[in-house]
Write a protein that holds these residues in place. Structure first.
Motif, PDB file in Angstrom:
ATOM      1  N   ASP A  81      10.756   7.541  -1.490  1.00 14.63           N
ATOM      2  CA  ASP A  81      11.934   8.396  -1.420  1.00 14.63           C
ATOM      3  C   ASP A  81      12.902   8.059  -2.545  1.00 14.63           C
ATOM      4  OD1 ASP A  81      11.057   9.561   1.001  1.00 14.63           O
ATOM      5  OD2 ASP A  81      11.960   7.940   2.165  1.00 14.63           O
ATOM      6  N   LEU A  82      13.799   8.990  -2.816  1.00 14.51           N
ATOM      7  CA  LEU A  82      14.904   8.736  -3.739  1.00 14.51           C
ATOM      8  C   LEU A  82      16.148   8.433  -2.927  1.00 14.51           C
ATOM      9  CD1 LEU A  82      14.317  11.591  -6.327  1.00 14.51           C
ATOM     10  CD2 LEU A  82      13.720   9.176  -6.554  1.00 14.51           C
ATOM     11  N   PRO A  83      17.010   7.562  -3.358  1.00  8.14           N
ATOM     12  CA  PRO A  83      16.905   6.777  -4.582  1.00  8.14           C
ATOM     13  C   PRO A  83      15.756   5.774  -4.466  1.00  8.14           C
ATOM     14  CG  PRO A  83      18.786   6.013  -3.317  1.00  8.14           C
ATOM     15  CD  PRO A  83      18.224   7.219  -2.603  1.00  8.14           C
ATOM     16  N   ILE A  84      15.087   5.555  -5.569  1.00  8.24           N
ATOM     17  CA  ILE A  84      13.865   4.754  -5.587  1.00  8.24           C
ATOM     18  C   ILE A  84      14.152   3.285  -5.302  1.00  8.24           C
ATOM     19  CG2 ILE A  84      13.854   4.246  -8.059  1.00  8.24           C
ATOM     20  CD1 ILE A  84      10.801   5.425  -6.121  1.00  8.24           C
ATOM     21  N   TYR A  85      13.297   2.679  -4.504  1.00  7.00           N
ATOM     22  CA  TYR A  85      13.367   1.240  -4.233  1.00  7.00           C
ATOM     23  C   TYR A  85      12.743   0.502  -5.413  1.00  7.00           C
ATOM     24  CZ  TYR A  85      12.350  -3.267  -2.119  1.00  7.00           C
ATOM     25  OH  TYR A  85      12.264  -4.617  -1.866  1.00  7.00           O
ATOM     26  N   THR A  86      13.433  -0.511  -5.954  1.00  8.11           N
ATOM     27  CA  THR A  86      12.952  -1.204  -7.153  1.00  8.11           C
ATOM     28  C   THR A  86      12.552  -2.660  -6.898  1.00  8.11           C
ATOM     29  OG1 THR A  86      15.215  -1.794  -7.790  1.00  8.11           O
ATOM     30  CG2 THR A  86      14.315   0.259  -8.710  1.00  8.11           C
ATOM     31  N   GLY A  87      12.622  -3.107  -5.657  1.00  4.86           N
ATOM     32  CA  GLY A  87      12.253  -4.488  -5.334  1.00  4.86           C
ATOM     33  C   GLY A  87      10.749  -4.649  -5.140  1.00  4.86           C
ATOM     34  N   ILE A  88      10.357  -5.852  -4.721  1.00  2.00           N
ATOM     35  CA  ILE A  88       8.955  -6.147  -4.461  1.00  2.00           C
ATOM     36  C   ILE A  88       8.461  -5.304  -3.283  1.00  2.00           C
ATOM     37  CG2 ILE A  88       9.468  -8.102  -2.939  1.00  2.00           C
ATOM     38  CD1 ILE A  88       6.947  -9.471  -4.094  1.00  2.00           C
ATOM     39  N   VAL A  89       7.206  -4.869  -3.368  1.00  2.00           N
ATOM     40  CA  VAL A  89       6.565  -4.103  -2.295  1.00  2.00           C
ATOM     41  C   VAL A  89       5.312  -4.868  -1.888  1.00  2.00           C
ATOM     42  CG1 VAL A  89       5.486  -1.927  -1.636  1.00  2.00           C
ATOM     43  CG2 VAL A  89       7.428  -1.925  -3.233  1.00  2.00           C
ATOM     44  N   ASP A  90       5.280  -5.317  -0.637  1.00  2.00           N
ATOM     45  CA  ASP A  90       4.123  -6.025  -0.094  1.00  2.00           C
ATOM     46  C   ASP A  90       3.455  -5.167   0.970  1.00  2.00           C
ATOM     47  OD1 ASP A  90       4.573  -8.185  -1.731  1.00  2.00           O
ATOM     48  OD2 ASP A  90       5.039  -9.604  -0.138  1.00  2.00           O
ATOM     49  N   ALA A  91       2.232  -5.517   1.339  1.00  2.00           N
ATOM     50  CA  ALA A  91       1.499  -4.780   2.372  1.00  2.00           C
ATOM     51  C   ALA A  91       0.509  -5.711   3.049  1.00  2.00           C
ATOM     52  CB  ALA A  91       0.770  -3.588   1.766  1.00  2.00           C
ATOM     53  N   ILE A  92      -0.028  -5.227   4.168  1.00  2.00           N
ATOM     54  CA  ILE A  92      -1.084  -5.939   4.888  1.00  2.00           C
ATOM     55  C   ILE A  92      -2.000  -4.882   5.506  1.00  2.00           C
ATOM     56  CG2 ILE A  92       0.289  -6.125   7.008  1.00  2.00           C
ATOM     57  CD1 ILE A  92      -1.064  -8.862   7.482  1.00  2.00           C
ATOM     58  N   GLY A  93      -3.292  -5.137   5.506  1.00  2.00           N
ATOM     59  CA  GLY A  93      -4.241  -4.198   6.087  1.00  2.00           C
ATOM     60  C   GLY A  93      -4.728  -4.662   7.446  1.00  2.00           C
ATOM     61  N   ASP A  94      -5.220  -3.711   8.243  1.00  2.00           N
ATOM     62  CA  ASP A  94      -5.869  -4.059   9.515  1.00  2.00           C
ATOM     63  C   ASP A  94      -7.085  -4.934   9.260  1.00  2.00           C
ATOM     64  OD1 ASP A  94      -4.165  -2.738  11.275  1.00  2.00           O
ATOM     65  OD2 ASP A  94      -5.333  -0.890  11.249  1.00  2.00           O
ATOM     66  N   SER A  95      -7.714  -4.725   8.114  1.00  2.00           N
ATOM     67  CA  SER A  95      -8.847  -5.546   7.692  1.00  2.00           C
ATOM     68  C   SER A  95      -8.844  -5.594   6.172  1.00  2.00           C
ATOM     69  CB  SER A  95     -10.172  -4.961   8.204  1.00  2.00           C
ATOM     70  OG  SER A  95     -10.414  -3.703   7.620  1.00  2.00           O
ATOM     71  N   ALA A  96      -9.637  -6.480   5.622  1.00  2.00           N
ATOM     72  CA  ALA A  96      -9.682  -6.669   4.163  1.00  2.00           C
ATOM     73  C   ALA A  96     -10.725  -5.743   3.546  1.00  2.00           C
ATOM     74  CB  ALA A  96      -9.972  -8.124   3.834  1.00  2.00           C
ATOM     75  N   THR A  97     -10.549  -4.444   3.760  1.00  2.00           N
ATOM     76  CA  THR A  97     -11.471  -3.471   3.180  1.00  2.00           C
ATOM     77  C   THR A  97     -10.677  -2.366   2.521  1.00  2.00           C
ATOM     78  OG1 THR A  97     -11.566  -2.226   5.252  1.00  2.00           O
ATOM     79  CG2 THR A  97     -13.268  -3.872   4.906  1.00  2.00           C
ATOM     80  N   GLY A  98     -11.163  -1.892   1.384  1.00  2.00           N
ATOM     81  CA  GLY A  98     -10.551  -0.745   0.735  1.00  2.00           C
ATOM     82  C   GLY A  98      -9.660  -1.097  -0.440  1.00  2.00           C
ATOM     83  N   THR A  99      -9.103  -0.043  -0.994  1.00  2.00           N
ATOM     84  CA  THR A  99      -8.274  -0.150  -2.183  1.00  2.00           C
ATOM     85  C   THR A  99      -7.085   0.778  -2.061  1.00  2.00           C
ATOM     86  OG1 THR A  99     -10.250  -0.572  -3.515  1.00  2.00           O
ATOM     87  CG2 THR A  99      -8.306   0.145  -4.704  1.00  2.00           C
ATOM     88  N   LEU A 100      -5.942   0.322  -2.555  1.00  2.00           N
ATOM     89  CA  LEU A 100      -4.776   1.184  -2.691  1.00  2.00           C
ATOM     90  C   LEU A 100      -4.731   1.679  -4.126  1.00  2.00           C
ATOM     91  CD1 LEU A 100      -2.015  -0.848  -0.808  1.00  2.00           C
ATOM     92  CD2 LEU A 100      -3.470   0.988   0.077  1.00  2.00           C
ATOM     93  N   ARG A 101      -4.532   2.964  -4.314  1.00  2.00           N
ATOM     94  CA  ARG A 101      -4.337   3.549  -5.645  1.00  2.00           C
ATOM     95  C   ARG A 101      -2.823   3.693  -5.797  1.00  2.00           C
ATOM     96  NH1 ARG A 101      -9.644   2.866  -6.976  1.00  2.00           N
ATOM     97  NH2 ARG A 101     -10.954   3.919  -5.461  1.00  2.00           N
ATOM     98  N   VAL A 102      -2.250   2.896  -6.684  1.00  2.00           N
ATOM     99  CA  VAL A 102      -0.802   2.802  -6.823  1.00  2.00           C
ATOM    100  C   VAL A 102      -0.384   3.380  -8.175  1.00  2.00           C
ATOM    101  CG1 VAL A 102       1.169   1.224  -6.822  1.00  2.00           C
ATOM    102  CG2 VAL A 102      -0.836   0.723  -5.402  1.00  2.00           C
ATOM    103  N   VAL A 103       0.628   4.245  -8.177  1.00  2.00           N
ATOM    104  CA  VAL A 103       1.165   4.799  -9.417  1.00  2.00           C
ATOM    105  C   VAL A 103       2.660   4.527  -9.445  1.00  2.00           C
ATOM    106  CG1 VAL A 103       1.515   6.875 -10.793  1.00  2.00           C
ATOM    107  CG2 VAL A 103      -0.592   6.595  -9.488  1.00  2.00           C
ATOM    108  N   GLN A 104       3.131   4.036 -10.584  1.00  2.00           N
ATOM    109  CA  GLN A 104       4.544   3.719 -10.770  1.00  2.00           C
ATOM    110  C   GLN A 104       5.026   4.430 -12.027  1.00  2.00           C
ATOM    111  OE1 GLN A 104       6.985  -0.268 -10.418  1.00  2.00           O
ATOM    112  NE2 GLN A 104       5.484  -0.490 -12.030  1.00  2.00           N
ATOM    113  N   GLY A 105       6.085   5.194 -11.892  1.00  2.00           N
ATOM    114  CA  GLY A 105       6.665   5.900 -13.030  1.00  2.00           C
ATOM    115  C   GLY A 105       7.871   5.160 -13.555  1.00  2.00           C
ATOM    116  N   LEU A 106       7.933   5.036 -14.875  1.00  2.00           N
ATOM    117  CA  LEU A 106       9.057   4.348 -15.527  1.00  2.00           C
ATOM    118  C   LEU A 106       9.753   5.299 -16.480  1.00  2.00           C
ATOM    119  CD1 LEU A 106       7.199   1.028 -16.372  1.00  2.00           C
ATOM    120  CD2 LEU A 106       8.536   1.547 -14.340  1.00  2.00           C
TER     121      LEU A 106
END
Length: 106
Positions: A81-106
């Motif tokens: 959402d805007l205004p954009i959050y600029t701090g660290i972003v962490d996550a956790i999965g239900d299991s250690a499978t898969g990949t996140l496709r992350v895009v960051q615009g500067l």
């Protein structure tokens, strides 16, 4: 319905195009992991869950399945959402499978 902001007479809104759009693949883990490092130049960001596990994303350090901002199910997408959050972003999965496709615009 869409709600438009009304600006006072004579006001302007400055917009600046993004200068870059950087994508990365982040492996999902069953322990807290970093999706995006803090970046004060961040102006947009999105995360697509390309795996089979739910992923819990926290705007801050050390995500847990009970302390998170948004749960992204398998095959789902989240746009910051805007205004954009600029701090660290962490996550956790239900299991250690898969990949996140992350895009960051500067």
């Amino acid at each position: 319905s869409v709600t438009a902001a009304v600006l006072p007479t004579g006001s302007t809104v400055a917009t600046t195009p993004l200068t870059s759009d950087t994508g990365s693949n982040v492996a999902v883990a069953a322990t807290s992991f970093t999706v995006l490092a803090a970046n004060t130049s961040r102006r947009s960001a999105s995360i697509y869950n390309d795996g089979a596990a739910n992923v819990y994303v926290k705007f801050g350090a050390t995500a847990t399945t009970s302390d998170f901002k948004v749960k992204i199910a398998a095959g789902q997408y989240y746009e910051f959402d805007l205004p954009i959050y600029t701090g660290i972003v962490d996550a956790i999965g239900d299991s250690a499978t898969g990949t996140l496709r992350v895009v960051q615009g500067l």
